[in-house]
Motif scaffolding. Sequence first.
Motif, PDB file in Angstrom:
ATOM      1  N   SER A  31       0.803  -1.219   0.000  1.00  0.00           N
ATOM      2  CA  SER A  31       0.000   0.000   0.000  1.00  0.00           C
ATOM      3  C   SER A  31       0.844   1.281   0.000  1.00  0.00           C
ATOM      4  N   TYR A  32       1.816   1.344  -0.941  1.00  0.00           N
ATOM      5  CA  TYR A  32       2.542   2.605  -1.085  1.00  0.00           C
ATOM      6  C   TYR A  32       2.613   3.006  -2.552  1.00  0.00           C
ATOM      7  N   VAL A  33       2.719   4.296  -2.754  1.00  0.00           N
ATOM      8  CA  VAL A  33       2.786   4.898  -4.081  1.00  0.00           C
ATOM      9  C   VAL A  33       4.221   5.330  -4.341  1.00  0.00           C
ATOM     10  N   PHE A  34       4.675   5.090  -5.561  1.00  0.00           N
ATOM     11  CA  PHE A  34       5.979   5.595  -5.965  1.00  0.00           C
ATOM     12  C   PHE A  34       5.802   6.423  -7.236  1.00  0.00           C
ATOM     13  N   ILE A  35       6.596   7.477  -7.338  1.00  0.00           N
ATOM     14  CA  ILE A  35       6.524   8.402  -8.461  1.00  0.00           C
ATOM     15  C   ILE A  35       7.948   8.664  -8.932  1.00  0.00           C
ATOM     16  N   HIS A  36       8.163   8.554 -10.246  1.00  0.00           N
ATOM     17  CA  HIS A  36       9.471   8.817 -10.841  1.00  0.00           C
ATOM     18  C   HIS A  36       9.290   9.730 -12.052  1.00  0.00           C
ATOM     19  N   LEU A  37      10.086  10.780 -12.141  1.00  0.00           N
ATOM     20  CA  LEU A  37      10.136  11.629 -13.315  1.00  0.00           C
ATOM     21  C   LEU A  37      11.449  11.329 -14.027  1.00  0.00           C
ATOM     22  N   PHE A  38      11.362  11.052 -15.331  1.00  0.00           N
ATOM     23  CA  PHE A  38      12.528  10.662 -16.109  1.00  0.00           C
ATOM     24  C   PHE A  38      12.964  11.777 -17.048  1.00  0.00           C
ATOM     25  N   ASP A  39      14.286  11.894 -17.242  1.00  0.00           N
ATOM     26  CA  ASP A  39      14.805  12.839 -18.227  1.00  0.00           C
ATOM     27  C   ASP A  39      14.792  12.177 -19.608  1.00  0.00           C
ATOM     28  N   ALA A  40      15.275  12.886 -20.611  1.00  0.00           N
ATOM     29  CA  ALA A  40      15.252  12.396 -21.993  1.00  0.00           C
ATOM     30  C   ALA A  40      16.077  11.124 -22.180  1.00  0.00           C
ATOM     31  N   ASP A  41      17.070  10.912 -21.317  1.00  0.00           N
ATOM     32  CA  ASP A  41      17.914   9.714 -21.414  1.00  0.00           C
ATOM     33  C   ASP A  41      17.388   8.551 -20.584  1.00  0.00           C
ATOM     34  N   GLY A  42      16.265   8.746 -19.913  1.00  0.00           N
ATOM     35  CA  GLY A  42      15.671   7.685 -19.105  1.00  0.00           C
ATOM     36  C   GLY A  42      16.144   7.647 -17.667  1.00  0.00           C
ATOM     37  N   VAL A  44      16.271   8.932 -13.760  1.00  0.00           N
ATOM     38  CA  VAL A  44      15.317   9.526 -12.821  1.00  0.00           C
ATOM     39  C   VAL A  44      15.856  10.873 -12.359  1.00  0.00           C
ATOM     40  N   THR A  45      15.050  11.920 -12.539  1.00  0.00           N
ATOM     41  CA  THR A  45      15.461  13.254 -12.101  1.00  0.00           C
ATOM     42  C   THR A  45      14.794  13.659 -10.792  1.00  0.00           C
ATOM     43  N   ARG A  46      13.603  13.126 -10.545  1.00  0.00           N
ATOM     44  CA  ARG A  46      12.887  13.399  -9.289  1.00  0.00           C
ATOM     45  C   ARG A  46      12.073  12.165  -8.948  1.00  0.00           C
ATOM     46  N   ASN A  47      11.913  11.923  -7.653  1.00  0.00           N
ATOM     47  CA  ASN A  47      11.073  10.796  -7.244  1.00  0.00           C
ATOM     48  C   ASN A  47      10.475  11.044  -5.871  1.00  0.00           C
ATOM     49  N   SER A  48       9.478  10.217  -5.567  1.00  0.00           N
ATOM     50  CA  SER A  48       8.794  10.313  -4.283  1.00  0.00           C
ATOM     51  C   SER A  48       8.148   8.963  -3.986  1.00  0.00           C
ATOM     52  N   ALA A  49       7.957   8.687  -2.722  1.00  0.00           N
ATOM     53  CA  ALA A  49       7.238   7.479  -2.298  1.00  0.00           C
ATOM     54  C   ALA A  49       6.519   7.797  -0.991  1.00  0.00           C
ATOM     55  N   ASP A  50       5.306   7.276  -0.852  1.00  0.00           N
ATOM     56  CA  ASP A  50       4.532   7.517   0.364  1.00  0.00           C
ATOM     57  C   ASP A  50       3.433   6.472   0.468  1.00  0.00           C
ATOM     58  N   GLU A  51       2.809   6.396   1.626  1.00  0.00           N
ATOM     59  CA  GLU A  51       1.710   5.459   1.841  1.00  0.00           C
ATOM     60  C   GLU A  51       0.487   5.897   1.056  1.00  0.00           C
ATOM     61  N   TRP A  52      -0.167   4.941   0.408  1.00  0.00           N
ATOM     62  CA  TRP A  52      -1.338   5.215  -0.428  1.00  0.00           C
ATOM     63  C   TRP A  52      -2.440   5.911   0.363  1.00  0.00           C
ATOM     64  N   ASP A  53      -2.664   5.483   1.596  1.00  0.00           N
ATOM     65  CA  ASP A  53      -3.751   6.048   2.403  1.00  0.00           C
ATOM     66  C   ASP A  53      -3.473   7.461   2.882  1.00  0.00           C
ATOM     67  N   VAL A  57      -1.784  12.583  -4.165  1.00  0.00           N
ATOM     68  CA  VAL A  57      -0.946  12.416  -5.350  1.00  0.00           C
ATOM     69  C   VAL A  57      -0.799  13.738  -6.111  1.00  0.00           C
ATOM     70  N   ALA A  58      -1.877  14.473  -6.276  1.00  0.00           N
ATOM     71  CA  ALA A  58      -1.809  15.752  -7.001  1.00  0.00           C
ATOM     72  C   ALA A  58      -0.855  16.727  -6.308  1.00  0.00           C
ATOM     73  N   ASP A  59      -0.904  16.790  -4.990  1.00  0.00           N
ATOM     74  CA  ASP A  59      -0.034  17.685  -4.240  1.00  0.00           C
ATOM     75  C   ASP A  59       1.431  17.286  -4.401  1.00  0.00           C
ATOM     76  N   VAL A  60       1.712  15.989  -4.325  1.00  0.00           N
ATOM     77  CA  VAL A  60       3.090  15.511  -4.488  1.00  0.00           C
ATOM     78  C   VAL A  60       3.583  15.806  -5.905  1.00  0.00           C
ATOM     79  N   LEU A  61       2.747  15.558  -6.899  1.00  0.00           N
ATOM     80  CA  LEU A  61       3.148  15.839  -8.279  1.00  0.00           C
ATOM     81  C   LEU A  61       3.466  17.323  -8.473  1.00  0.00           C
ATOM     82  N   HIS A  62       2.718  18.164  -7.812  1.00  0.00           N
ATOM     83  CA  HIS A  62       2.954  19.611  -7.933  1.00  0.00           C
ATOM     84  C   HIS A  62       4.144  20.072  -7.090  1.00  0.00           C
ATOM     85  N   ARG A  63       4.129  19.783  -5.814  1.00  0.00           N
ATOM     86  CA  ARG A  63       5.138  20.329  -4.898  1.00  0.00           C
ATOM     87  C   ARG A  63       6.492  19.626  -4.956  1.00  0.00           C
ATOM     88  N   GLU A  64       6.493  18.304  -5.103  1.00  0.00           N
ATOM     89  CA  GLU A  64       7.763  17.576  -5.094  1.00  0.00           C
ATOM     90  C   GLU A  64       8.317  17.292  -6.493  1.00  0.00           C
TER      91      GLU A  64
END
Length: 87
Positions: A31-42, A44-53, A57-64
Motif C-alpha cells: 500500500s505505497y505509491v511511488f513516483i518517478h520523473l525521467f529525463d530524456a535519457d531515461g 530519474v530526475t525526481r522521485n517520491s514514495a509515500d503510503e497510499w492512504d 498524489v496531485a499535491d506531491v506531483l505539484h510540490r515535489e
Amino acid sequence: MRTDDDEPASLSRLYATSLGHLEVGLNIEQSYVFIHLFDADGGVTRNSADEWDQIDVADVLHREIGLSEPESRVIAEKFRVVANSKG
C-alpha cells in the motif's frame, strides 16, 4: 505459481508530461505509491514514495515533482481511477 486470475502485486502507469515522462505506481500489497520523473535519457530526475492512504498524489506531483497544479490534478485523477479499480 501465478494464474491468470491472480491480481498483480503492483501497478504503474506512464504519463507524458510537460517535464518529461512520469511513472506513477502503486504497490498493492504494501500500500505505497511511488513516483518517478525521467529525463530524456531515461534517468530519474525526481522521485517520491509515500503510503497510499496518506498521500495526496496531485499535491506531491505539484510540490515535489514540479508539475503545474492543473496537470498534477489530471494525472492524479487518472491514476486514482486505475488504482481504485485494482484495489
